[in-house]
Scaffold this motif. Structure first.
Motif, PDB file in Angstrom:
ATOM      1  N   LEU A 188       0.828  -1.208   0.000  1.00 57.99           N
ATOM      2  CA  LEU A 188       0.000   0.000   0.000  1.00 57.99           C
ATOM      3  C   LEU A 188       0.858   1.253   0.000  1.00 57.99           C
ATOM      4  O   LEU A 188       0.575   2.227  -0.720  1.00 57.99           O
ATOM      5  N   GLU A 189       1.922   1.257   0.824  1.00 60.75           N
ATOM      6  CA  GLU A 189       2.804   2.420   0.867  1.00 60.75           C
ATOM      7  C   GLU A 189       3.495   2.632  -0.473  1.00 60.75           C
ATOM      8  O   GLU A 189       3.659   3.762  -0.932  1.00 60.75           O
ATOM      9  N   GLN A 190       3.910   1.560  -1.123  1.00 57.46           N
ATOM     10  CA  GLN A 190       4.538   1.671  -2.436  1.00 57.46           C
ATOM     11  C   GLN A 190       3.578   2.247  -3.461  1.00 57.46           C
ATOM     12  O   GLN A 190       3.952   3.068  -4.298  1.00 57.46           O
ATOM     13  N   LEU A 191       2.336   1.838  -3.377  1.00 61.97           N
ATOM     14  CA  LEU A 191       1.341   2.299  -4.345  1.00 61.97           C
ATOM     15  C   LEU A 191       1.054   3.778  -4.180  1.00 61.97           C
ATOM     16  O   LEU A 191       0.816   4.500  -5.152  1.00 61.97           O
ATOM     17  N   CYS A 192       1.054   4.260  -2.933  1.00 61.72           N
ATOM     18  CA  CYS A 192       0.766   5.667  -2.677  1.00 61.72           C
ATOM     19  C   CYS A 192       1.990   6.545  -2.838  1.00 61.72           C
ATOM     20  O   CYS A 192       1.863   7.768  -2.982  1.00 61.72           O
ATOM     21  N   ASP A 193       3.167   5.987  -2.752  1.00 66.23           N
ATOM     22  CA  ASP A 193       4.399   6.763  -2.940  1.00 66.23           C
ATOM     23  C   ASP A 193       5.332   5.931  -3.799  1.00 66.23           C
ATOM     24  O   ASP A 193       6.000   5.037  -3.321  1.00 66.23           O
ATOM     25  N   LEU A 194       5.371   6.244  -5.085  1.00 68.07           N
ATOM     26  CA  LEU A 194       6.135   5.422  -6.030  1.00 68.07           C
ATOM     27  C   LEU A 194       7.623   5.439  -5.745  1.00 68.07           C
ATOM     28  O   LEU A 194       8.365   4.625  -6.278  1.00 68.07           O
ATOM     29  N   GLU A 195       8.091   6.381  -4.916  1.00 65.18           N
ATOM     30  CA  GLU A 195       9.511   6.411  -4.596  1.00 65.18           C
ATOM     31  C   GLU A 195       9.933   5.147  -3.854  1.00 65.18           C
ATOM     32  O   GLU A 195      11.071   4.734  -3.911  1.00 65.18           O
ATOM     33  N   LEU A 196       8.992   4.519  -3.144  1.00 64.84           N
ATOM     34  CA  LEU A 196       9.336   3.319  -2.371  1.00 64.84           C
ATOM     35  C   LEU A 196       9.568   2.115  -3.249  1.00 64.84           C
ATOM     36  O   LEU A 196      10.032   1.083  -2.780  1.00 64.84           O
ATOM     37  N   VAL A 197       9.220   2.220  -4.536  1.00 63.63           N
ATOM     38  CA  VAL A 197       9.455   1.084  -5.435  1.00 63.63           C
ATOM     39  C   VAL A 197      10.931   0.762  -5.511  1.00 63.63           C
ATOM     40  O   VAL A 197      11.351  -0.375  -5.646  1.00 63.63           O
ATOM     41  N   ASN A 198      11.746   1.796  -5.421  1.00 63.04           N
ATOM     42  CA  ASN A 198      13.191   1.587  -5.515  1.00 63.04           C
ATOM     43  C   ASN A 198      13.786   1.075  -4.211  1.00 63.04           C
ATOM     44  O   ASN A 198      14.961   0.758  -4.151  1.00 63.04           O
ATOM     45  N   ASN A 199      12.921   1.072  -3.110  1.00 64.20           N
ATOM     46  CA  ASN A 199      13.343   0.565  -1.809  1.00 64.20           C
ATOM     47  C   ASN A 199      14.421   1.416  -1.145  1.00 64.20           C
ATOM     48  O   ASN A 199      14.903   1.097  -0.085  1.00 64.20           O
ATOM     49  N   GLU A 200      14.853   2.459  -1.798  1.00 67.99           N
ATOM     50  CA  GLU A 200      15.867   3.316  -1.193  1.00 67.99           C
ATOM     51  C   GLU A 200      15.906   4.626  -1.961  1.00 67.99           C
ATOM     52  O   GLU A 200      15.595   4.684  -3.150  1.00 67.99           O
ATOM     53  N   GLN A 201      16.266   5.716  -1.306  1.00 69.18           N
ATOM     54  CA  GLN A 201      16.396   7.008  -1.974  1.00 69.18           C
ATOM     55  C   GLN A 201      17.679   7.024  -2.800  1.00 69.18           C
ATOM     56  O   GLN A 201      18.716   6.508  -2.396  1.00 69.18           O
ATOM     57  N   GLN A 202      17.557   7.603  -3.974  1.00 68.52           N
ATOM     58  CA  GLN A 202      18.712   7.661  -4.864  1.00 68.52           C
ATOM     59  C   GLN A 202      19.738   8.648  -4.314  1.00 68.52           C
ATOM     60  O   GLN A 202      19.393   9.741  -3.868  1.00 68.52           O
ATOM     61  N   GLN A 203      20.972   8.274  -4.344  1.00 68.69           N
ATOM     62  CA  GLN A 203      22.026   9.174  -3.910  1.00 68.69           C
ATOM     63  C   GLN A 203      22.254  10.278  -4.944  1.00 68.69           C
ATOM     64  O   GLN A 203      22.126  10.057  -6.144  1.00 68.69           O
ATOM     65  N   LYS A 204      22.568  11.430  -4.459  1.00 72.62           N
ATOM     66  CA  LYS A 204      22.845  12.546  -5.354  1.00 72.62           C
ATOM     67  C   LYS A 204      24.223  12.358  -5.949  1.00 72.62           C
ATOM     68  O   LYS A 204      25.212  12.183  -5.244  1.00 72.62           O
ATOM     69  N   ILE A 219      17.638  11.609 -19.711  1.00 71.00           N
ATOM     70  CA  ILE A 219      18.381  10.722 -20.605  1.00 71.00           C
ATOM     71  C   ILE A 219      17.594  10.577 -21.901  1.00 71.00           C
ATOM     72  O   ILE A 219      16.359  10.482 -21.898  1.00 71.00           O
ATOM     73  N   ASP A 220      18.314  10.562 -23.019  1.00 66.57           N
ATOM     74  CA  ASP A 220      17.719  10.288 -24.325  1.00 66.57           C
ATOM     75  C   ASP A 220      17.851   8.787 -24.593  1.00 66.57           C
ATOM     76  O   ASP A 220      18.944   8.278 -24.826  1.00 66.57           O
ATOM     77  N   GLU A 248      16.656   8.653 -12.490  1.00 61.41           N
ATOM     78  CA  GLU A 248      16.247   7.607 -11.544  1.00 61.41           C
ATOM     79  C   GLU A 248      15.433   6.522 -12.236  1.00 61.41           C
ATOM     80  O   GLU A 248      15.492   5.347 -11.869  1.00 61.41           O
ATOM     81  N   ASP A 249      14.657   6.909 -13.289  1.00 68.84           N
ATOM     82  CA  ASP A 249      13.914   5.894 -14.030  1.00 68.84           C
ATOM     83  C   ASP A 249      14.850   5.032 -14.877  1.00 68.84           C
ATOM     84  O   ASP A 249      14.548   3.878 -15.161  1.00 68.84           O
ATOM     85  N   LEU A 250      15.978   5.635 -15.280  1.00 67.75           N
ATOM     86  CA  LEU A 250      16.969   4.851 -16.027  1.00 67.75           C
ATOM     87  C   LEU A 250      17.476   3.689 -15.182  1.00 67.75           C
ATOM     88  O   LEU A 250      17.675   2.580 -15.685  1.00 67.75           O
ATOM     89  N   GLN A 251      17.649   3.937 -13.888  1.00 67.15           N
ATOM     90  CA  GLN A 251      18.110   2.859 -13.001  1.00 67.15           C
ATOM     91  C   GLN A 251      17.068   1.755 -12.909  1.00 67.15           C
ATOM     92  O   GLN A 251      17.399   0.565 -12.891  1.00 67.15           O
ATOM     93  N   ILE A 252      15.797   2.155 -12.881  1.00 72.51           N
ATOM     94  CA  ILE A 252      14.724   1.158 -12.841  1.00 72.51           C
ATOM     95  C   ILE A 252      14.740   0.320 -14.114  1.00 72.51           C
ATOM     96  O   ILE A 252      14.609  -0.909 -14.083  1.00 72.51           O
ATOM     97  N   LEU A 253      14.918   1.014 -15.266  1.00 73.90           N
ATOM     98  CA  LEU A 253      14.978   0.299 -16.543  1.00 73.90           C
ATOM     99  C   LEU A 253      16.180  -0.633 -16.592  1.00 73.90           C
ATOM    100  O   LEU A 253      16.108  -1.726 -17.160  1.00 73.90           O
ATOM    101  N   TRP A 254      17.276  -0.178 -16.004  1.00 70.93           N
ATOM    102  CA  TRP A 254      18.482  -1.031 -15.989  1.00 70.93           C
ATOM    103  C   TRP A 254      18.262  -2.284 -15.156  1.00 70.93           C
ATOM    104  O   TRP A 254      18.712  -3.371 -15.495  1.00 70.93           O
ATOM    105  N   ARG A 255      17.550  -2.120 -14.036  1.00 71.91           N
ATOM    106  CA  ARG A 255      17.223  -3.291 -13.215  1.00 71.91           C
ATOM    107  C   ARG A 255      16.302  -4.233 -13.980  1.00 71.91           C
ATOM    108  O   ARG A 255      16.420  -5.451 -13.880  1.00 71.91           O
ATOM    109  N   LYS A 256      15.373  -3.638 -14.723  1.00 76.61           N
ATOM    110  CA  LYS A 256      14.487  -4.462 -15.546  1.00 76.61           C
ATOM    111  C   LYS A 256      15.296  -5.217 -16.606  1.00 76.61           C
ATOM    112  O   LYS A 256      15.030  -6.396 -16.897  1.00 76.61           O
ATOM    113  N   TYR A 257      16.303  -4.562 -17.175  1.00 80.20           N
ATOM    114  CA  TYR A 257      17.187  -5.197 -18.159  1.00 80.20           C
ATOM    115  C   TYR A 257      17.903  -6.386 -17.516  1.00 80.20           C
ATOM    116  O   TYR A 257      18.021  -7.462 -18.122  1.00 80.20           O
TER     117      TYR A 257
END
Length: 797
Positions: A188-204, A219-220, A248-257
């Motif tokens: 439920l928390e993941q659904l309401c806050d999509l940032e939790l999908v990554n399970n961690e905040q992205q480092q700057k 990214i292109d 940050e979405d690129l990292q998600i795509l990379w994990r999917k890869y």
């Protein structure tokens, strides 16, 4: 710029009249969160922007993931319940009434779970991007669908309490503990806050645009690259009419890869498992048929050895068994003709010899016929195995030309157990074709591998080698080392050596001790303890022409020990120079050259003039030198090092009397030892696998070696302790240590290598050391598990 905004677009920017493509997550005012490309470029600072399309896609993926997870959990839990149902059904004869009632309740639970799962999917699929602004509403709706896992378990346990058999109740409870729906609140928390999908905040990270020196935000990912180097900051956005992707979405795509890659690997492994099962079935059937044929052959052959002259086809032999009163008139004439012949004794010898020749020919024909049947069985099985090759289209490889295959820098070896699609350079490339003639006792398999890259090549080769070894074992005596003596030795031993006369044994131990034993036909007696070294003694080497020996230690020194007139050893000279532990030592035949390898990554060459001194330092490796070996001509040295996938070929330069690296062999496994076993072949022991590799010198290139064959041996843990390989030419015995095992390998007259015996230290792979006498008669092993020195003597039977 984007034009032609249609009615299905999410929203239009009220300032620039452009399509809204971003959401500013740092903006607290919901009415100002939506931004177009121009809005992004005009921002004074970089914001935490998310693309609307990416949010939609991410939401869709999350919903799909949650749905799949829920389906999976539901399926698993239903499987557990069905298993419970079957389990109770088996007990029905004893507890009919109680079990039927409990079964009905379980069926009701299955229906409830299926209905709850359907309700969950219906509700979750109705969630849209707009609903994310009201997370409490989503939670209140979906919390109704949360299944009380503990309640289900308690309910089922209550049903079983009526059973009075403790064991049945215990088994029941163990099974229901497998019911699990995971962390539904986290979903439920993941659904309401999509940032939790990554399970961690992205480092700057400090990625800057080359043109504007602004932080990289997008990214292109187009098939045709539009932006130079595909990276864009906020000021780059208005200049390109393309679909961007957040970093940050690129990292998600990379994990999917990565997940897709693992999925394809699993598909291949599953398919390969089916192929392997088919091959194993063929091999097992072949084993049964071959054993049947061989057993029948042995029975026929043994029967043929029971020669009875009265069963002979030769007439006088058959008459010898008849009673005189039953002999006919014609038979009397035959007997008279035989007795009246001149040179009767010579004729009898000739007749007997011819009779035995007939029997011998019959025996040979019987053997050849039955072995030909075995050969036909093998050829039929080989054909069947080759037909099990996996087809590329089954593995969804639609265009194999798009894959880049890495090649070695030179024609070097990559190991038979490589997981890469690289072609192995072998002695018999590009095809292997060997013929076998049973009558001439030569290799009897006619095999032709048209495709050298076939994954079944190794399997077929192993089957052939196994058959050959089993056949050879039937024809030659077995070799075993049997215990004849044991003595206690509690101090941990790191190296063992014995002189060429088999009269002196030395042990290199902890804290610099070297123990010297007299050795008399297996009997050991401690005669001296040497303590010149200050740290562990890692390697020992006996000189062949004398009782002098060398020792190398962790204290970075090499000591030359000589025997005085009182048969006591003393330190003749200490060689100082290495900057790390001395790992290995060898000498040439003239004993005027010492070669040492060290943890300092160098190989040193020491020559004897008035005293021993270092002549050359060769920086050969990037890691600790582990093993070295000199060829018979003594103009070529090979070496390997820890955690290095290469073997170095080092050549003597006659004009300068120095040594230089002339080639390297790339391998797929780091090595624990190597040894020249004749003038053009060496053995290499890879770590952590159950194989010993043999390399043979190329026919036309002296510095080039090709892979010849592999020998299956026993292995165990990956072990870092030093243990030199040994080869006893007179007995054709090769000894190697691999993990927890010492393997004794014997080479037969057909150049087949057979593991005759193994010795294991189960508790400690580093706690087993050993050596062979120069004639191979005795094997001496120190075993740290029992803290004993064990002497074994060679027996053949």
């Amino acid at each position: 710029m984007i034009q032609n905004v249609n009615q299905y677009d999410f929203e239009i920017c009220q300032i620039h009249r452009e399509k809204i493509v971003y959401i500013d997550k740092e903006q607290s005012d919901l009415s100002k969160r939506a931004l177009c490309n121009l809005c992004v470029a005009e921002q004074e600072k970089n914001r935490n922007l998310k693309m609307i399309d990416n949010i939609k896609s991410q939401l869709y993926n999350l919903i799909e993931q949650l749905t799949q997870n829920r389906d999976t959990k539901t399926y698993q839990n239903i499987t557990v319940l069905k298993d419970l149902h079957n389990f109770l059904h088996q007990q029905q004869g004893k507890f009919c009434h109680q079990i039927e009632k409990c079964q009905q309740n379980i069926i009701n639970q299955i229906s409830l779970l299926q209905e709850a799962n359907l309700q969950y999917k219906n509700k979750i699929n109705l969630i849209t991007v707009h609903d994310l602004n009201s997370p409490d509403k989503i939670k209140s709706q979906l919390k109704k669908e949360i299944i009380d896992c503990k309640g289900v378990q308690d309910y089922l346990i209550k049903q079983i309490n009526a059973f009075e058999v403790f064991q049945l109740k215990q088994l029941f409870e163990e099974k229901i503990q497998k019911i699990d729906f995971g962390d539904q609140n986290l979903e439920l928390e993941q659904l309401c806050d999509l940032e939790l999908v990554n399970n961690e905040q992205q480092q700057k990270v400090n990625w800057k645009c080359d043109q504007h020196l602004e932080d990289i935000m997008f990214i292109d990912l187009g098939y045709q690259q539009t932006i130079p180097n595909r990276l864009a900051c906020r000021k780059c956005v208005p200049n390109y009419n393309i679909q961007f992707t957040n970093v940050e979405d690129l990292q998600i795509l990379w994990r999917k890869y990565e997940q897709d890659t693992e999925k394809q690997v699993q598909i291949y492994l599953n398919f390969q498992k089916k192929i392997n099962n088919q091959i194993m079935k063929i091999i097992r059937q072949l084993k049964i048929e071959i054993n049947t044929q061989i057993d029948g052959l042995i029975q026929l052959y043994q029967k043929s050895l029971q020669f009875n002259i009265y069963d002979s086809l030769y007439k006088p032999f058959t008459l010898l068994q008849k009673d005189w009163q039953t002999i006919s008139k014609d038979e009397i004439i035959i007997i008279a003709d035989q007795i009246s012949q001149k040179n009767r004794d010579q004729i009898i010898k000739l007749n007997v010899r011819n009779e035995f020749k007939h029997k011998e020919q019959f025996q040979k024909n019987t053997i050849v016929t039955n072995l030909q049947k075995i050969l036909n069985l093998i050829n039929a099985s080989l054909s069947e195995i080759q037909n099990t090759n996996p087809k590329e289209n089954i593995l969804d490889l639609q265009n194999k030309n798009i894959y880049q295959i890495r090649r070695p820098k030179n024609n070097s070896f990559l190991g038979p157990a490589t997981t890469r699609n690289e072609k192995v350079l072998t002695e018999n490339s590009p095809t292997i074709k060997r013929e076998f003639n049973f009558e001439s006792n030569r290799d009897s398999f006619e095999l032709e591998f048209i495709n050298q890259d076939s994954p079944l090549k190794k399997t077929i080769s192993k089957m052939k080698s196994s058959f050959r070894q089993n056949w050879v074992k039937r024809l030659q005596k077995s070799l075993q080392y049997q215990i004849i003596n044991q003595i206690d030795e509690n101090l941990s031993t790191l190296s063992v050596a014995i002189n060429s006369q088999s009269s002196i044994l030395v042990l290199g131990q902890y804290w610099g001790e070297i123990k010297v034993f007299s050795f008399n036909d297996g009997t050991l007696k401690l005669i001296q303890v040497l303590q010149e070294h200050t740290l562990n003694v890692k390697c020992l080497y006996f000189m062949k022409e004398s009782s002098s020996f060398l020792s190398g230690s962790n204290d970075k020194s090499i000591i030359i020990w000589e025997e005085d007139l009182d048969n006591k050893w003393y330190s003749k000279q200490k060689l100082i120079g290495h900057q790390g532990q001395v790992q290995c030592l060898i000498m040439n035949h003239q004993e005027n050259l010492i070669i040492s390898g060290s943890q300092d990554k160098t190989i040193r060459f020491w020559v004897k003039e008035s005293e021993w001194q270092c002549q050359q330092i060769l920086s050969a490796h990037e890691n600790s030198v582990r093993s070295i070996s000199l060829n018979k001509v003594e103009d070529q040295l090979i070496s390997c090092a820890e955690n290095e996938l290469k073997i170095l070929i080092i050549q003597l330069q006659y004009d300068s009397k120095t040594w230089a690296i002339v080639n390297e062999i790339n391998v797929d496994y780091c090595g624990s030892g190597l040894l020249f076993i004749n003038e053009n072949m060496f053995a290499y022991q890879p770590s952590s696998i159950d194989q010993l590799y043999l390399f043979k010198q190329h026919r036309s290139q002296k510095n080039q070696y090709v892979f010849k064959q592999q020998i299956k041996i026993e292995t165990g843990d990956i072990c870092t302790s030093l243990f030199p390989l040994m080869f006893i030419k007179s007995q054709s015995i090769l000894m190697t240590k691999n993990g927890r095992y010492i393997n004794i390998i014997r080479k037969d007259k057909y150049d087949e290598y057979i593991v005759e015996q193994t010795f294991e230290n189960v508790s400690n792979c580093c706690g087993i050391k050993g050596t062979l006498t120069s004639d191979g008669e005795f094997l001496i092993i120190w075993d740290g598990k029992f803290n004993k020195i064990t002497v074994r003597k060679l027996k053949e039977y």
